[in-house]
Design an enzyme around this catalytic site. Sequence first.
Site, PDB file in Angstrom:
ATOM      1  N   THR A 174     -16.845  61.468  10.353  1.00 60.60           N
ATOM      2  CA  THR A 174     -17.565  61.562   9.457  1.00 60.60           C
ATOM      3  C   THR A 174     -18.955  60.661   9.481  1.00 60.60           C
ATOM      4  O   THR A 174     -18.571  59.680   9.928  1.00 60.60           O
ATOM      5  CB  THR A 174     -17.008  61.072   8.069  1.00 60.60           C
ATOM      6  OG1 THR A 174     -17.973  60.686   7.061  1.00 60.60           O
ATOM      7  CG2 THR A 174     -16.065  59.908   8.401  1.00 60.60           C
ATOM      8  N   GLY A 175     -20.005  61.167   9.400  1.00 66.02           N
ATOM      9  CA  GLY A 175     -21.451  60.379   9.407  1.00 66.02           C
ATOM     10  C   GLY A 175     -22.377  61.352   9.917  1.00 66.02           C
ATOM     11  O   GLY A 175     -22.461  62.382   9.368  1.00 66.02           O
ATOM     12  N   HIS A 176     -23.459  60.670  10.565  1.00 69.73           N
ATOM     13  CA  HIS A 176     -24.495  61.472  10.954  1.00 69.73           C
ATOM     14  C   HIS A 176     -24.266  62.454  11.869  1.00 69.73           C
ATOM     15  O   HIS A 176     -24.013  62.261  13.207  1.00 69.73           O
ATOM     16  CB  HIS A 176     -25.771  60.691  11.548  1.00 69.73           C
ATOM     17  CG  HIS A 176     -26.343  59.647  10.339  1.00 69.73           C
ATOM     18  ND1 HIS A 176     -25.816  58.529  10.417  1.00 69.73           N
ATOM     19  CD2 HIS A 176     -27.303  60.167   9.464  1.00 69.73           C
ATOM     20  CE1 HIS A 176     -26.642  57.839   9.053  1.00 69.73           C
ATOM     21  NE2 HIS A 176     -27.458  58.814   8.741  1.00 69.73           N
ATOM     22  N   GLY A 177     -24.217  63.869  11.508  1.00 68.82           N
ATOM     23  CA  GLY A 177     -23.699  64.732  12.254  1.00 68.82           C
ATOM     24  C   GLY A 177     -24.467  65.010  13.778  1.00 68.82           C
ATOM     25  O   GLY A 177     -23.516  65.339  14.791  1.00 68.82           O
ATOM     26  N   THR A 232     -17.939  63.620   3.482  1.00 67.81           N
ATOM     27  CA  THR A 232     -17.071  64.525   4.301  1.00 67.81           C
ATOM     28  C   THR A 232     -15.306  64.159   4.234  1.00 67.81           C
ATOM     29  O   THR A 232     -15.388  63.114   4.160  1.00 67.81           O
ATOM     30  CB  THR A 232     -17.620  64.301   5.674  1.00 67.81           C
ATOM     31  OG1 THR A 232     -18.857  65.083   5.798  1.00 67.81           O
ATOM     32  CG2 THR A 232     -16.893  64.913   6.735  1.00 67.81           C
ATOM     33  N   ARG A 254     -28.699  74.827   9.075  1.00 59.18           N
ATOM     34  CA  ARG A 254     -28.283  73.600  10.037  1.00 59.18           C
ATOM     35  C   ARG A 254     -26.678  73.283   9.973  1.00 59.18           C
ATOM     36  O   ARG A 254     -26.075  73.595   9.065  1.00 59.18           O
ATOM     37  CB  ARG A 254     -28.654  72.208   9.135  1.00 59.18           C
ATOM     38  CG  ARG A 254     -28.417  70.769  10.131  1.00 59.18           C
ATOM     39  CD  ARG A 254     -27.370  70.256   9.367  1.00 59.18           C
ATOM     40  NE  ARG A 254     -27.170  68.759   9.926  1.00 59.18           N
ATOM     41  CZ  ARG A 254     -26.201  68.052   9.546  1.00 59.18           C
ATOM     42  NH1 ARG A 254     -25.115  68.602   8.784  1.00 59.18           N
ATOM     43  NH2 ARG A 254     -25.849  66.833  10.165  1.00 59.18           N
ATOM     44  N   VAL A 255     -26.217  73.188  11.210  1.00 60.51           N
ATOM     45  CA  VAL A 255     -24.770  72.922  11.335  1.00 60.51           C
ATOM     46  C   VAL A 255     -24.678  71.545  11.886  1.00 60.51           C
ATOM     47  O   VAL A 255     -25.236  71.197  12.822  1.00 60.51           O
ATOM     48  CB  VAL A 255     -24.254  74.174  12.250  1.00 60.51           C
ATOM     49  CG1 VAL A 255     -22.639  73.853  12.528  1.00 60.51           C
ATOM     50  CG2 VAL A 255     -24.140  75.475  11.652  1.00 60.51           C
ATOM     51  N   GLY A 256     -23.655  70.876  11.140  1.00 63.34           N
ATOM     52  CA  GLY A 256     -23.442  69.405  11.639  1.00 63.34           C
ATOM     53  C   GLY A 256     -22.065  69.261  12.596  1.00 63.34           C
ATOM     54  O   GLY A 256     -21.397  70.471  12.984  1.00 63.34           O
TER      55      GLY A 256
HETATM   56  N1  GLY Z   1     -20.845  64.739   9.417  1.00 67.21           N
HETATM   57  C1  GLY Z   1     -21.406  65.518   8.511  1.00 67.21           C
HETATM   58  C2  GLY Z   1     -22.586  66.123   8.858  1.00 67.21           C
HETATM   59  O1  GLY Z   1     -23.443  65.431   9.329  1.00 67.21           O
HETATM   60  O2  GLY Z   1     -22.643  67.187   8.423  1.00 67.21           O
END
Ligand code: GLY
Length: 301
Positions: free
Chosen positions: A220-223, A169, A197-199
Site C-alpha cells: 500500500t502506498g505510492h503506486g 488501499t 492510470r493503473v497503480g
Molecule cells: N497503492 C495504490 C495506488 O497507488 O494506486
Amino acid sequence: MAASLQPSLIVHGGAGDWSSEDGDGEALVAACAAAARAGFEILRAGGSALDAATAAVVVLEDDPRFNAGTGSALTVDGEVECDASVMCGDGRAGAVGALRDVRNPIRLARLVMEKTPHVLLVGAGAGAFAVECGLTPVPPGALVTERMRDKWRAAVARAAGAPAASGGTVGCVARDAAGRVAAATSTGGMMLKRRGRVGDSAVIGAGTYADDGAGAVSCTGHGEAFIKAAAAKQVVEALRAGRSPAEAAREVLPAIRRHGGSGGLICVGADGRLGFAFDTPRMAHAWIDADGREGAGFRAV
Ligand code: GLY
C-alpha cells in the site's frame, strides 16, 4: 490437504497520513480486525489461503471508510476506477485495472485468474468480462461516497489537479493449513489520478506477490514507486533468502523512498510467520498468527 499446519493471516487497511476523520484510528483497526477474523474463519475450517485473502478483502471493499470498492478515491474527472490483484503461491495470478462499476474488484481479479489465460484486464475490457462472468455492474456513481466526493472537491480546490496518494488501499496475505500462501490487494488508487492510470495494486510483483516456497506480500502506498521498485517481488525474494517477515518488510522501504514514494506492506512467510512495515504516519492492520494470537495497530511505534 497435504499437511495440517497452523494457519495465519494479516490484513492492512492502507498506509497514509493522518486525516481528521481518522481520529485515533480505533474504528479502522477494528474494521481490519473484523476482516482478519472473517478470513481466519475460512482458514480454521480448512479453507484455502486464496479464499481467506479474498474474503478479507471483500469485507474491506464493502466498508466505505476504505479506499477500495465502495468509498474509492476519485479520478480527476470525479469517477471511480479501481485496481485489484490476487496471487496464489502456486504461481496463478489475476488482476484488474481502471475498473468501473464493479462492487468487488477483487472477485473479478480472481475470475481473471481462474477463467482466462491472462493476468491483467483493464478498463472497458475488464468491465465486459465482469458482465460475462455474471457480476452485475452497479449503477454509475454507486461506489462514490459523499465523504470521498467532499475530499475530491477539496483536493480539486487545493491541488489544481495534482494527483495525491489517498491511503486506504486494502490487502490480505494468508497461509493455510496445507502450507499454501496467497495475497490479495484492492484500491481506488490516487485521488485526482488521470483516467486510465493503473497503480501497483493491479501489478503482480509490485503491489501483490505470492510464492509457496517463500511467502506472500500485499503493498500500500505510492503506486508508481512500488511499481518501479518491483516491491512485492523484492520482499518475497528477501523471504526466500532467509529474512524474517518483519525484516523483509522493513528492508524494501528504502527502495520505495529512492523512487520518491512512501507506504507500507504486510507479508507472511512460507513458515506462517507474519510481518509488516510502513514509513507513513499510519497503516491500519490486524493479524491472527499461527498460535491463534490476535493483534492490530495503526500508528508507527
Ligand atoms: N497503492 C495504490 C495506488 O497507488 O494506486
